[in-house]
Design a protein around this motif. Structure first.
Motif, PDB file in Angstrom:
ATOM      1  N   VAL A  38       6.637   2.617  -4.418  1.00 55.80           N
ATOM      2  CA  VAL A  38       6.943   1.925  -5.667  1.00 55.80           C
ATOM      3  C   VAL A  38       7.514   2.913  -6.675  1.00 55.80           C
ATOM      4  CG1 VAL A  38       5.944   0.655  -7.617  1.00 55.80           C
ATOM      5  CG2 VAL A  38       5.155   0.193  -5.288  1.00 55.80           C
ATOM      6  N   ILE A  39       8.527   2.474  -7.399  1.00 53.83           N
ATOM      7  CA  ILE A  39       9.050   3.246  -8.526  1.00 53.83           C
ATOM      8  C   ILE A  39       8.733   2.470  -9.796  1.00 53.83           C
ATOM      9  CG2 ILE A  39      11.071   4.212  -9.670  1.00 53.83           C
ATOM     10  CD1 ILE A  39      12.398   4.505  -6.966  1.00 53.83           C
ATOM     11  N   ALA A  40       7.981   3.089 -10.699  1.00 59.59           N
ATOM     12  CA  ALA A  40       7.710   2.511 -12.014  1.00 59.59           C
ATOM     13  C   ALA A  40       8.839   2.947 -12.932  1.00 59.59           C
ATOM     14  CB  ALA A  40       6.357   2.996 -12.536  1.00 59.59           C
ATOM     15  N   CYS A  41       9.572   1.987 -13.469  1.00 56.47           N
ATOM     16  CA  CYS A  41      10.829   2.287 -14.166  1.00 56.47           C
ATOM     17  C   CYS A  41      10.656   2.864 -15.560  1.00 56.47           C
ATOM     18  CB  CYS A  41      11.687   1.028 -14.238  1.00 56.47           C
ATOM     19  SG  CYS A  41      12.346   0.516 -12.638  1.00 56.47           S
ATOM     20  N   GLY A  42       9.424   3.090 -15.987  1.00 51.82           N
ATOM     21  CA  GLY A  42       9.197   3.603 -17.331  1.00 51.82           C
ATOM     22  C   GLY A  42       9.008   2.467 -18.321  1.00 51.82           C
ATOM     23  N   LYS A  88       0.869  -1.182   0.000  1.00 51.71           N
ATOM     24  CA  LYS A  88       0.000   0.000   0.000  1.00 51.71           C
ATOM     25  C   LYS A  88       0.904   1.230   0.000  1.00 51.71           C
ATOM     26  CE  LYS A  88      -2.638  -1.362   3.565  1.00 51.71           C
ATOM     27  NZ  LYS A  88      -3.777  -1.386   4.523  1.00 51.71           N
ATOM     28  N   PRO A  89       1.375   1.648  -1.174  1.00 60.81           N
ATOM     29  CA  PRO A  89       2.373   2.727  -1.233  1.00 60.81           C
ATOM     30  C   PRO A  89       1.811   4.077  -0.837  1.00 60.81           C
ATOM     31  CG  PRO A  89       2.199   1.509  -3.323  1.00 60.81           C
ATOM     32  CD  PRO A  89       1.010   1.158  -2.496  1.00 60.81           C
ATOM     33  N   GLY A  90       2.676   4.888  -0.255  1.00 68.07           N
ATOM     34  CA  GLY A  90       2.322   6.283  -0.054  1.00 68.07           C
ATOM     35  C   GLY A  90       2.415   7.054  -1.352  1.00 68.07           C
ATOM     36  N   LYS A  91       3.284   6.565  -2.257  1.00 67.77           N
ATOM     37  CA  LYS A  91       3.438   7.222  -3.561  1.00 67.77           C
ATOM     38  C   LYS A  91       4.015   6.232  -4.559  1.00 67.77           C
ATOM     39  CE  LYS A  91       7.837   9.253  -2.016  1.00 67.77           C
ATOM     40  NZ  LYS A  91       7.618   8.895  -0.570  1.00 67.77           N
ATOM     41  N   MET A  92       3.745   6.517  -5.834  1.00 65.21           N
ATOM     42  CA  MET A  92       4.384   5.804  -6.932  1.00 65.21           C
ATOM     43  C   MET A  92       5.111   6.842  -7.774  1.00 65.21           C
ATOM     44  SD  MET A  92       2.821   3.419 -10.007  1.00 65.21           S
ATOM     45  CE  MET A  92       2.360   2.028  -8.953  1.00 65.21           C
ATOM     46  N   VAL A  93       6.426   6.706  -7.843  1.00 62.72           N
ATOM     47  CA  VAL A  93       7.259   7.556  -8.690  1.00 62.72           C
ATOM     48  C   VAL A  93       7.365   6.863 -10.042  1.00 62.72           C
ATOM     49  CG1 VAL A  93       9.528   8.611  -8.966  1.00 62.72           C
ATOM     50  CG2 VAL A  93       8.563   8.301  -6.665  1.00 62.72           C
ATOM     51  N   ALA A  94       7.025   7.566 -11.119  1.00 61.43           N
ATOM     52  CA  ALA A  94       6.954   6.922 -12.434  1.00 61.43           C
ATOM     53  C   ALA A  94       7.856   7.642 -13.428  1.00 61.43           C
ATOM     54  CB  ALA A  94       5.512   6.910 -12.933  1.00 61.43           C
ATOM     55  N   LEU A  95       8.670   6.865 -14.119  1.00 64.74           N
ATOM     56  CA  LEU A  95       9.702   7.395 -15.015  1.00 64.74           C
ATOM     57  C   LEU A  95       9.207   7.600 -16.440  1.00 64.74           C
ATOM     58  CD1 LEU A  95      12.818   7.893 -14.293  1.00 64.74           C
ATOM     59  CD2 LEU A  95      11.418   6.739 -12.591  1.00 64.74           C
TER      60      LEU A  95
END
Length: 256
Positions: free
Chosen positions: A222-226, A53-60
């Motif tokens: 979560v980091i979405a790597c693009g 349950k992420p606080g944020k998703m950083v997306a590339l």
């Protein structure tokens, strides 16, 4: 290799490790101190949730050489990214839906997701590796016609953050080398994307380090790597799957 999942079972949120067709239930903190309960339940009897349950998703954006070359863009010196709202998150098997406020094209983007296991703030590349809990599959769904609708302001957040547009799962693989893997996207049984993660510009540890110098990454983020080449639109009634061997298959329906 261990795969961790969050589930709903008999009205309770649980988590555990997947072993074949069963999930071995654990208690405590999945990311820091999971302890086996001794219980096991069949996967078919549980509903898979988003694995954290992420606080944020950083997306590339523009994070693969092949895509940058196709678009005629320069290779970025720093990661180019936006944030997806935590109200957009959707788990495997659920339906991607479009709000009435938008009637344009909706596209899929198959991606690798990095799951943060411990707080990362201004960490080095070496330290960043130990902050990664594991990897998951992501479908970074996008209302494509919104991004450049207003010539004065690119609407990345709005286009990417509709409810149900932040799709990830089905589980987290914790002992895998993503550089050896391939991302595939299957739309209605037809392969639309097939690209090697070795083509990435900012690999996972480097990416975590660089982003952590901009903002603190918390456990579960979560980091979405693009994505790379092959992005396309979905029509209502479509079935879309993001497949990364050794991580899993993320499948959802799309309904306007």
């Amino acid at each position: 290799m261990p795969h961790w999942a969050r589930i709903m079972h008999e009205g309770r949120e649980r988590f555990g490790s997947i072993e074949g067709d069963a999930i071995l239930l654990h208690q405590g903190d999945m990311l820091a101190d999971p302890r086996p309960t001794g219980e096991s339940i069949p996967l078919e009897g549980a509903t898979l949730l988003t694995p954290t349950k992420p606080g944020k998703m950083v997306a590339l954006v523009d994070n693969y050489h092949a895509l940058v070359a196709k678009l005629g863009h320069a290779v970025p010196a720093d990661p180019l990214y936006f944030l997806k709202s935590n109200s957009s998150f959707l788990g495997p098997g659920e339906t991607i839906r479009v709000p009435k406020s938008y009637a344009g094209k909706v596209v899929y983007e198959g991606e690798l997701g990095i799951v943060i296991g411990r707080r990362a703030r201004a960490v080095s590349d070496a330290e960043a590796a130990s902050c990664i809990f594991g990897y998951t599959c992501i479908n970074d769904v996008t209302a494509m016609e919104l991004i450049n609708k207003d010539p004065g302001f690119a609407q990345w957040t709005r286009a990417k953050s509709f409810d149900t547009f932040g799709v990830f799962g089905p589980a987290i693989a914790t002992d895998v080398d993503p550089a050896k893997l391939v991302v595939k996207t299957i739309l209605n049984g037809q392969e639309r994307q097939n690209y090697p993660l070795s083509d990435i510009i900012f690999p996972p540890a480097r990416l975590v380090s660089l982003v952590s110098h901009d903002m603190t990454l918390e456990p579960g983020d979560v980091i979405a790597c693009g994505t790379s080449v092959g992005v396309g639109s979905m029509k209502p009634g479509s079935v879309i799957s993001i497949v990364i061997e050794d991580i899993g298959t993320l499948t959802n329906n799309f309904d306007a």
